[in-house]
Each structure stands twice: as C-alpha cells, then as structure tokens.
Write a protein that holds these residues in place. Structure first.
Motif, PDB file in Angstrom:
ATOM      1  N   ALA A   7     -85.666  23.935  59.544  1.00 40.27           N
ATOM      2  CA  ALA A   7     -84.725  23.264  58.651  1.00 40.27           C
ATOM      3  C   ALA A   7     -83.546  24.197  58.423  1.00 40.27           C
ATOM      4  O   ALA A   7     -83.711  25.426  58.403  1.00 40.27           O
ATOM      5  N   PRO A   8     -82.361  23.640  58.257  1.00 37.39           N
ATOM      6  CA  PRO A   8     -81.192  24.484  58.003  1.00 37.39           C
ATOM      7  C   PRO A   8     -81.374  25.337  56.749  1.00 37.39           C
ATOM      8  O   PRO A   8     -81.959  24.910  55.755  1.00 37.39           O
ATOM      9  N   GLY A   9     -80.874  26.564  56.837  1.00 38.76           N
ATOM     10  CA  GLY A   9     -80.930  27.464  55.697  1.00 38.76           C
ATOM     11  C   GLY A   9     -82.248  28.165  55.500  1.00 38.76           C
ATOM     12  O   GLY A   9     -82.448  28.842  54.485  1.00 38.76           O
ATOM     13  N   THR A  10     -83.162  28.047  56.464  1.00 40.56           N
ATOM     14  CA  THR A  10     -84.481  28.668  56.347  1.00 40.56           C
ATOM     15  C   THR A  10     -84.655  29.762  57.396  1.00 40.56           C
ATOM     16  O   THR A  10     -83.841  29.909  58.311  1.00 40.56           O
ATOM     17  N   ILE A  11     -85.763  30.483  57.287  1.00 42.34           N
ATOM     18  CA  ILE A  11     -86.050  31.553  58.242  1.00 42.34           C
ATOM     19  C   ILE A  11     -86.397  30.992  59.612  1.00 42.34           C
ATOM     20  O   ILE A  11     -86.468  31.745  60.591  1.00 42.34           O
ATOM     21  N   SER A 102     -93.329  39.700  53.606  1.00 44.54           N
ATOM     22  CA  SER A 102     -94.188  39.752  52.416  1.00 44.54           C
ATOM     23  C   SER A 102     -93.437  40.133  51.150  1.00 44.54           C
ATOM     24  O   SER A 102     -93.891  39.823  50.043  1.00 44.54           O
ATOM     25  N   TRP A 103     -92.283  40.793  51.303  1.00 48.95           N
ATOM     26  CA  TRP A 103     -91.562  41.252  50.116  1.00 48.95           C
ATOM     27  C   TRP A 103     -90.099  40.803  50.092  1.00 48.95           C
ATOM     28  O   TRP A 103     -89.646  40.183  49.134  1.00 48.95           O
ATOM     29  N   VAL A 104     -89.361  41.104  51.156  1.00 49.82           N
ATOM     30  CA  VAL A 104     -87.921  40.846  51.142  1.00 49.82           C
ATOM     31  C   VAL A 104     -87.629  39.347  51.084  1.00 49.82           C
ATOM     32  O   VAL A 104     -86.832  38.889  50.262  1.00 49.82           O
ATOM     33  N   HIS A 105     -88.257  38.592  51.954  1.00 49.45           N
ATOM     34  CA  HIS A 105     -88.043  37.145  51.997  1.00 49.45           C
ATOM     35  C   HIS A 105     -88.452  36.468  50.684  1.00 49.45           C
ATOM     36  O   HIS A 105     -87.658  35.710  50.099  1.00 49.45           O
ATOM     37  N   PRO A 106     -89.646  36.722  50.143  1.00 47.27           N
ATOM     38  CA  PRO A 106     -89.992  36.125  48.849  1.00 47.27           C
ATOM     39  C   PRO A 106     -89.068  36.563  47.722  1.00 47.27           C
ATOM     40  O   PRO A 106     -88.792  35.782  46.800  1.00 47.27           O
ATOM     41  N   ALA A 107     -88.573  37.793  47.760  1.00 46.35           N
ATOM     42  CA  ALA A 107     -87.658  38.250  46.718  1.00 46.35           C
ATOM     43  C   ALA A 107     -86.416  37.375  46.675  1.00 46.35           C
ATOM     44  O   ALA A 107     -85.914  37.015  45.601  1.00 46.35           O
ATOM     45  N   ALA A 108     -85.911  37.012  47.853  1.00 47.54           N
ATOM     46  CA  ALA A 108     -84.751  36.119  47.909  1.00 47.54           C
ATOM     47  C   ALA A 108     -85.122  34.722  47.430  1.00 47.54           C
ATOM     48  O   ALA A 108     -84.336  34.056  46.748  1.00 47.54           O
ATOM     49  N   ALA A 109     -86.320  34.271  47.763  1.00 45.35           N
ATOM     50  CA  ALA A 109     -86.731  32.907  47.410  1.00 45.35           C
ATOM     51  C   ALA A 109     -86.886  32.699  45.914  1.00 45.35           C
ATOM     52  O   ALA A 109     -86.730  31.581  45.415  1.00 45.35           O
ATOM     53  N   HIS A 110     -87.182  33.754  45.176  1.00 44.65           N
ATOM     54  CA  HIS A 110     -87.414  33.599  43.736  1.00 44.65           C
ATOM     55  C   HIS A 110     -86.172  33.072  43.012  1.00 44.65           C
ATOM     56  O   HIS A 110     -86.295  32.393  41.994  1.00 44.65           O
ATOM     57  N   ALA A 131     -83.998  38.004  40.531  1.00 48.01           N
ATOM     58  CA  ALA A 131     -84.243  37.986  41.971  1.00 48.01           C
ATOM     59  C   ALA A 131     -83.181  38.720  42.786  1.00 48.01           C
ATOM     60  O   ALA A 131     -83.535  39.495  43.691  1.00 48.01           O
ATOM     61  N   PRO A 132     -81.885  38.537  42.540  1.00 48.90           N
ATOM     62  CA  PRO A 132     -80.909  39.279  43.338  1.00 48.90           C
ATOM     63  C   PRO A 132     -81.052  40.795  43.224  1.00 48.90           C
ATOM     64  O   PRO A 132     -80.806  41.518  44.198  1.00 48.90           O
ATOM     65  N   GLU A 133     -81.468  41.270  42.065  1.00 46.25           N
ATOM     66  CA  GLU A 133     -81.690  42.710  41.893  1.00 46.25           C
ATOM     67  C   GLU A 133     -82.820  43.197  42.793  1.00 46.25           C
ATOM     68  O   GLU A 133     -82.701  44.238  43.460  1.00 46.25           O
ATOM     69  N   VAL A 134     -83.914  42.441  42.826  1.00 45.61           N
ATOM     70  CA  VAL A 134     -85.069  42.835  43.641  1.00 45.61           C
ATOM     71  C   VAL A 134     -84.746  42.710  45.127  1.00 45.61           C
ATOM     72  O   VAL A 134     -85.050  43.604  45.928  1.00 45.61           O
ATOM     73  N   PHE A 135     -84.137  41.597  45.506  1.00 43.48           N
ATOM     74  CA  PHE A 135     -83.738  41.372  46.896  1.00 43.48           C
ATOM     75  C   PHE A 135     -82.754  42.451  47.334  1.00 43.48           C
ATOM     76  O   PHE A 135     -82.889  43.041  48.420  1.00 43.48           O
ATOM     77  N   LEU A 164     -84.050  39.950  60.446  1.00 45.81           N
ATOM     78  CA  LEU A 164     -83.157  40.736  59.601  1.00 45.81           C
ATOM     79  C   LEU A 164     -81.783  40.078  59.514  1.00 45.81           C
ATOM     80  O   LEU A 164     -81.143  40.083  58.446  1.00 45.81           O
ATOM     81  N   TYR A 165     -81.327  39.506  60.604  1.00 47.93           N
ATOM     82  CA  TYR A 165     -80.031  38.820  60.629  1.00 47.93           C
ATOM     83  C   TYR A 165     -79.988  37.682  59.620  1.00 47.93           C
ATOM     84  O   TYR A 165     -79.015  37.540  58.861  1.00 47.93           O
ATOM     85  N   VAL A 166     -81.028  36.863  59.578  1.00 41.49           N
ATOM     86  CA  VAL A 166     -81.041  35.732  58.651  1.00 41.49           C
ATOM     87  C   VAL A 166     -81.093  36.227  57.211  1.00 41.49           C
ATOM     88  O   VAL A 166     -80.364  35.731  56.339  1.00 41.49           O
ATOM     89  N   LEU A 167     -81.927  37.215  56.930  1.00 42.22           N
ATOM     90  CA  LEU A 167     -81.998  37.741  55.571  1.00 42.22           C
ATOM     91  C   LEU A 167     -80.660  38.335  55.134  1.00 42.22           C
ATOM     92  O   LEU A 167     -80.231  38.149  53.991  1.00 42.22           O
ATOM     93  N   THR A 168     -79.988  39.033  56.028  1.00 43.56           N
ATOM     94  CA  THR A 168     -78.685  39.593  55.694  1.00 43.56           C
ATOM     95  C   THR A 168     -77.684  38.487  55.379  1.00 43.56           C
ATOM     96  O   THR A 168     -76.844  38.635  54.477  1.00 43.56           O
ATOM     97  N   SER A 169     -77.779  37.377  56.099  1.00 45.56           N
ATOM     98  CA  SER A 169     -76.855  36.266  55.855  1.00 45.56           C
ATOM     99  C   SER A 169     -77.037  35.671  54.463  1.00 45.56           C
ATOM    100  O   SER A 169     -76.138  34.984  53.955  1.00 45.56           O
ATOM    101  N   TRP A 170     -78.191  35.933  53.831  1.00 45.14           N
ATOM    102  CA  TRP A 170     -78.453  35.407  52.493  1.00 45.14           C
ATOM    103  C   TRP A 170     -77.887  36.294  51.385  1.00 45.14           C
ATOM    104  O   TRP A 170     -77.909  35.900  50.218  1.00 45.14           O
ATOM    105  N   LEU A 171     -77.387  37.472  51.712  1.00 41.40           N
ATOM    106  CA  LEU A 171     -76.873  38.363  50.669  1.00 41.40           C
ATOM    107  C   LEU A 171     -75.776  37.704  49.831  1.00 41.40           C
ATOM    108  O   LEU A 171     -75.877  37.688  48.597  1.00 41.40           O
ATOM    109  N   PRO A 172     -74.722  37.142  50.444  1.00 39.07           N
ATOM    110  CA  PRO A 172     -73.690  36.494  49.618  1.00 39.07           C
ATOM    111  C   PRO A 172     -74.228  35.308  48.822  1.00 39.07           C
ATOM    112  O   PRO A 172     -73.803  35.079  47.677  1.00 39.07           O
TER     113      PRO A 172
END
Length: 207
Positions: A7-11, A102-110, A131-135, A164-172
């Motif tokens: 689905a768009p916007g997912t890992i 186990s950590w980075v992806h769920p941190a963003a999801a919160h 969540a942004p602080e933890v992520f 890593l590329y997808v997670l980085t794209s979620w920073l903004p």
C-alpha cells in the motif's frame, strides 16, 4: 510469478524496490487503506494479520518486510543483496534489519497510529507528541554510529538500503528536518537515483 501486496506510504515500498533490484518477475497489488481493503475477507485470506506487505510465492505467503526481503535476496543470489557466505557480515545485516523493524519503524508508527496502543485521547495525543523524539533519536543513532557508508552496510548495496531509504523518507512527515541527518540524507538522494528505485516510484505514482 511473485505477487506483492502493499500500500502507498508503507514499508511495502522497500520490498518492491528489493524485487526490482533483484530483477525478479513479480506483480503488485496495491491495497487502498482508505477503503479498509486490508481488513476485507479477500485480503485476510492472504494475510490474517491485516497488514502489508505480504508476498505470494509458489510455496505460500510470506509476511513481514525483513522476511520478505531476505527471501528475495536468497532466491535471487546473482543480485547479491545480502552478504551470503560470511556468517559475521550476515549477522550484521540481520542486526540492522532487526533494529529497523523492531524499534525504528514502530517508533515512527506511534505518531500516526496511536490508537493501536491506547484508547484514551490524552494518551494518544502524548504518543503523537513523543513519537518524533523517539524516532529521531533512533535515526540519529543510525546516522552517527550504525550507518557504514556509502551504503548501510558499507561498500556493498543490500536489502537494508531500501528499508532505510523508506524510513528516512518519513523524517519530514514526522516533523523532523532531514538536514539534521546528513549521512542518511545523502543516502536517500543516492537511493533515489538508482534505476530500480526510480522505476518503482514511477509505478507507485501511476497507481
């Protein structure tokens, strides 16, 4: 023929990039979360977890992004997407993938899916704030300590890179400034220049 459910916007995007990098023969089914297709009977018969990604193979369905990308790498060894044959290097790759999932992806999801963990509106609001602080802390650790360069594990590109590329794209999206993560920002640009990434992003844009 492999079939990736995403689905768009997912890992799931990371898995699609891995398939393209591997030169795999595959097709894609893009679920519409706005219509709750992930919760409908047709998809639950494929993945009862009601989540993406899921990969249909000739032996059955594989779920969870690290497992899917590991399968892609092992079934397409010519693409050299994991350091097979070197037990220590393989463990390092698995260590990074485990940390991401186990950590980075769920941190963003919160921040976006607090209702998964709480019912109290105040608690959900606190998850959204925190969540942004933890992520960001997790991504800063990767940027400063875990990222080898020029690719996640060093000189060789691997399945860790699209994750890593997808997670980085979620920073903004999570109110974080990519400029504060210079090595990951550079990695993100170089990932976007790869033909497989460009092809997948064009396919996503086309729907």
């Amino acid at each position: 023929m492999l079939k990736l459910h995403t689905a768009p916007g997912t890992i799931g995007l990371a898995c699609e990039i891995a398939l393209a990098e591997a030169g795999a023969a595959y097709e894609v089914h893009r679920l519409r979360f706005a219509q709750n297709e992930q919760r409908q009977a047709a998809y639950l018969a494929i993945n009862p977890k009601s989540r993406v990604p899921a990969l249909e193979t000739d032996r059955g369905v594989i779920t969870e992004a690290p497992a899917i990308m590991g399968y892609i790498a092992r079934t397409h060894p010519a693409a050299r997407l994991t350091p097979e044959g070197d037990a220590f290097a393989m463990a390092e790759a698995e260590s990074l993938m485990s940390y991401l999932c186990s950590w980075v992806h769920p941190a963003a999801a919160h921040r976006h899916r607090g209702a998964r963990w709480a019912d109290d509106p105040a608690a959900i609001a606190e998850l959204r704030r925190k969540a942004p602080e933890v992520f960001g802390a997790a991504m800063r650790l990767i940027d400063e300590r875990l990222f080898r360069g020029p690719w996640a594990l060093g000189e060789a590109y691997s399945v860790c890179d699209p994750y890593l590329y997808v997670l980085t794209s979620w920073l903004p999206r999570d109110t974080l400034d990519m400029a504060d993560f210079p090595r990951l920002a550079d990695h993100h640009v170089r990932m976007g220049e790869r033909p497989a990434t460009r092809a997948v992003l064009a396919a996503v844009e086309a729907g």
